[in-house]
Design an enzyme around this catalytic site. Structure first.
Site, PDB file in Angstrom:
ATOM      1  N   ASN B 419       0.908  -1.076  -0.093  1.00  0.00           N
ATOM      2  CA  ASN B 419       0.014  -0.039  -0.278  1.00  0.00           C
ATOM      3  C   ASN B 419       0.853   1.161  -0.107  1.00  0.00           C
ATOM      4  O   ASN B 419       1.031   1.929  -1.129  1.00  0.00           O
ATOM      5  CB  ASN B 419      -0.972  -0.035   1.322  1.00  0.00           C
ATOM      6  CG  ASN B 419      -2.079   0.946   1.103  1.00  0.00           C
ATOM      7  OD1 ASN B 419      -1.971   2.143   0.391  1.00  0.00           O
ATOM      8  ND2 ASN B 419      -3.265   0.889   1.996  1.00  0.00           N
ATOM      9  N   ASP B 420       1.244   1.697   1.260  1.00  0.00           N
ATOM     10  CA  ASP B 420       2.217   2.925   1.156  1.00  0.00           C
ATOM     11  C   ASP B 420       3.257   2.963   0.303  1.00  0.00           C
ATOM     12  O   ASP B 420       3.741   3.880  -0.328  1.00  0.00           O
ATOM     13  CB  ASP B 420       2.584   2.938   2.563  1.00  0.00           C
ATOM     14  CG  ASP B 420       1.656   3.173   3.744  1.00  0.00           C
ATOM     15  OD1 ASP B 420       0.551   3.613   3.347  1.00  0.00           O
ATOM     16  OD2 ASP B 420       1.693   2.679   4.749  1.00  0.00           O
ATOM     17  N   VAL B 421       3.941   1.798   0.046  1.00  0.00           N
ATOM     18  CA  VAL B 421       5.095   1.771  -1.038  1.00  0.00           C
ATOM     19  C   VAL B 421       4.886   2.075  -2.439  1.00  0.00           C
ATOM     20  O   VAL B 421       5.722   2.125  -3.278  1.00  0.00           O
ATOM     21  CB  VAL B 421       6.160   0.476  -0.808  1.00  0.00           C
ATOM     22  CG1 VAL B 421       6.623   0.457   0.733  1.00  0.00           C
ATOM     23  CG2 VAL B 421       5.291  -0.808  -1.139  1.00  0.00           C
ATOM     24  N   ALA B 460       0.380   3.185   7.117  1.00  0.00           N
ATOM     25  CA  ALA B 460       0.623   4.808   7.762  1.00  0.00           C
ATOM     26  C   ALA B 460      -0.792   5.462   7.723  1.00  0.00           C
ATOM     27  O   ALA B 460      -0.509   6.616   8.301  1.00  0.00           O
ATOM     28  CB  ALA B 460       1.372   5.384   6.648  1.00  0.00           C
TER      29      ALA B 460
END
Lengths: 100, 495
Positions: B419-421, B460
């Site tokens: 997700n965040d990456v 996050a």
């Protein structure tokens, strides 16, 4: 007996050694290496044994036993986890020719 | 027990060899080809050092010692063998915390011994007539030199922070503690806790240096406050930053071990601890750099701590679902497919199924690449370890710098539990908490399929614009189940 500047030299040289070992390490080995160094500081078990070994009185012995218990956990856990991680690198290499 | 005097020399020689083996082992662990037997070398050194310690002259409480070692080793060995590979990061945190706790406990024992000796020494002049036994007792207990005292306190401080901090990190990664715990003025509260701990330690230290006993309460307060500080320091840090934090506590424990090693005059502890301290510090920096953050930012920058401080851009578009059969067809007829795994794949234990799916694609002539973000998962290299477990060959795995320029040529990017990456906000949205973090340019691929368990946010805790993009389709479901359905989808194509 280690005192003063001798200790400082040992600290300094050991720090450089650690720094040199880790620089230029591929990212795939970061986790196993963290785990491996986690195992190496399990040497604290030796210190815990010495501390418990010369402890006298209930309080000291209790804390000493806790120290040995925790340190033994650090050593054994650190070894098993690192070994299991690195085991995978072995299997993947053996399979590599086969899967191509 | 009484043993001839050369035993000490032999034991010191064994410690020396152990120190060499540790360094040699770590050196071998830093290259993939030799890594595996590196741990065996280090292990041999460790076993030798531990066995030798039993024969040190003047060691008592052997029964307790043996019992504690058997219980500690047994439990850890059992847990370490049983946990799934995905839980490895939190296991490292847990075992590291134990090491830190042990170092702190050693410091505590030594300081208690010191204080006992000081108390005995100060008592003697007040007894009249002078009691020779009391003098003898006071003289028999060796006291610590000023440097040793200072290092004992610092070792306790670092070790205790490492213990409770690692335990919080463990709890967060284990999912027992999902929320970041933030409140106004938190930094100041933490600072006050830290300052109070230091004051207690310094007061006790000054008393010790001046040669009289300190109040027991000071030592208890010092220990308690350092333990609390470890918790308070780690609570506000988000789960996504835990790898960096664990690595830092790993370095902390190393330092604490080195300092307590100095207190105990044990060279093996000093060298091993210091090597780990330095190596761990460098590793921490490398990890923080991979996330384009400074260590200070990780520790004190706690994402949006100020409350309404961050403003995020509005995300336009809608989430467009797709079913597994359609997704399988899409990839079966693609030329190039990039698989982007994240922590979700680890949680779902989907790596074997994913590799099975990738193999079927390769058999159909599709060019498959695994694209790994440096901090995908919970630790750098976490995904590589899992894919290696599943048997994915190294040459199919590409890291971020290699794959990013290629994304425009990739027909389908399959995102599994990442997700965040892959969040483009990190590039475009200055208000985003992850702004500036390098990401995989998945959004530039011609088509994107995202396998995701639910509509929740990433670690996050922020929205992902990628999921709303026009060329993105969402495949909702458990990573392993969905990979299984994709495999089934491919097989029906051939049937």
């Amino acid at each position: 007996m280690i005192t003063g500047f001798l200790a400082l030299y040992i600290f300094m040289l050991a720090a450089f050694t650690g720094y040199e070992i880790i620089s230029r390490v591929p990212v795939i080995l970061h986790t196993p290496l963290m785990s491996g160094s986690n195992f190496v500081h399990g040497i604290v078990l030796v210190g815990a044994m010495v501390a418990l070994g010369h402890a006298t009185g209930a309080v000291e012995i209790t804390i000493g036993v806790v120290a040995v218990l925790l340190a033994a956990g650090n050593v054994a856990g650190g070894y098993v986890v690192t070994e299991r991680m690195l085991e995978m690198f072995k299997t993947s290499k053996q399979q590599k020719p086969a899967s191509k | 027990m009484t043993l001839p005097s050369y035993t000490t020399t032999i034991i010191n020689a064994i410690y020396f060899i152990a120190a060499i083996l540790f360094i040699w082992g770590l050196k071998r662990m830093s290259s993939p080809r030799t890594a595996r037997n590196g741990i065996v070398w280090a292990g041999a050194g460790m076993a030798a050092a531990i066995i030798a310690t039993f024969f040190l002259p003047g060691i008592h409480n052997l029964g307790w010692m043996l019992g504690a070692i058997i219980v500690g080793v047994g439990l850890s060995w059992w847990v370490g063998r049983r946990v799934p590979m995905t839980a490895m990061p939190q296991m490292v945190a847990l075992f590291n915390g134990m090491g830190g706790g042990a170092a702190a406990a050693i410091g505590a024992v030594e300081l208690i011994r010191l204080n006992m000796a000081l108390a005995a020494a100060t008592l003697v002049p007040n007894t009249y007539p002078i009691q020779p036994e009391a003098w003898a007792k006071a003289a028999a207990v060796p006291t610590l030199s000023p440097v040793e005292q200072v290092l004992a306190y610092i070792g306790v401080l670092i070790g205790a922070v490492s213990l409770t901090g690692s335990l919080i990190a463990f709890a967060k990664l284990q999912g027992w503690m999902d929320k970041r715990f933030v409140f106004p003025l938190q930094r100041w509260v933490n600072l006050v806790i830290f300052a109070a701990a230091v004051v207690c330690g310094v007061l006790a230290l000054i008393a010790g240096l001046e040669g009289h006993a300190f109040a027991w309460g000071l030592l208890v307060a010092f220990l308690g406050l350092t333990l609390v500080f470890g918790i308070a320091m780690t609570l506000p840090i988000g789960g996504a930053d835990m790898p960096v934090v664990i690595s830092m506590y790993n370095a902390f424990t190393g330092l604490a071990v080195a300092f307590e090693g100095f207190v105990l005059q044990n060279e093996a502890m000093i060298i091993a601890g210091m090597v780990v301290g330095a190596a761990g510090t460098l590793l921490t920096q490398l990890m923080a750099k991979a996330m384009n953050r400074s260590l200070g930012n990780v520790l004190f920058g706690n994402f949006g701590a100020g409350g309404a401080g961050t403003q995020q851009q509005e995300i336009a578009g809608a989430l467009k679902p797709i079913d597994a059969a359609d997704a399988a067809v899409m990839m079966a007829y693609a030329e190039r497919v990039a698989i982007v795994p994240g922590y979700g794949m680890a949680v779902a234990q989907a790596q074997h199924k994913v590799w099975e799916f990738a193999r079927l694609l390769i058999e159909r002539g599709v060019k498959v690449t695994f694209a790994i973000h440096p901090v995908a998962g919970r630790m750098p290299g976490h995904m590589n370890v899992l894919l290696a477990e599943a048997g994915v060959p190294y040459d199919l795995i590409a890291d971020m710098d290699d794959i990013n320029p290629q994304f425009p040529n990739i027909d389908v990017a399959l995102v599994i539990g990442a997700n965040d990456v892959v969040n483009p906000s990190a590039r475009t949205d200055k208000g985003s908490p992850i702004y500036g973090m390098p990401i995989l340019d998945v959004a530039k691929a011609k088509n994107v399929i995202v396998i995701k368990r639910g509509r929740g946010k990433g670690f996050a805790g922020i929205e992902n614009a990628l999921f709303y993009a026009d060329n993105t389709r969402m495949l909702y479901g458990d990573g392993q189940a969905m990979a299984g359905e994709l495999v089934a989808g491919l097989k029906t194509l051939d049937a």
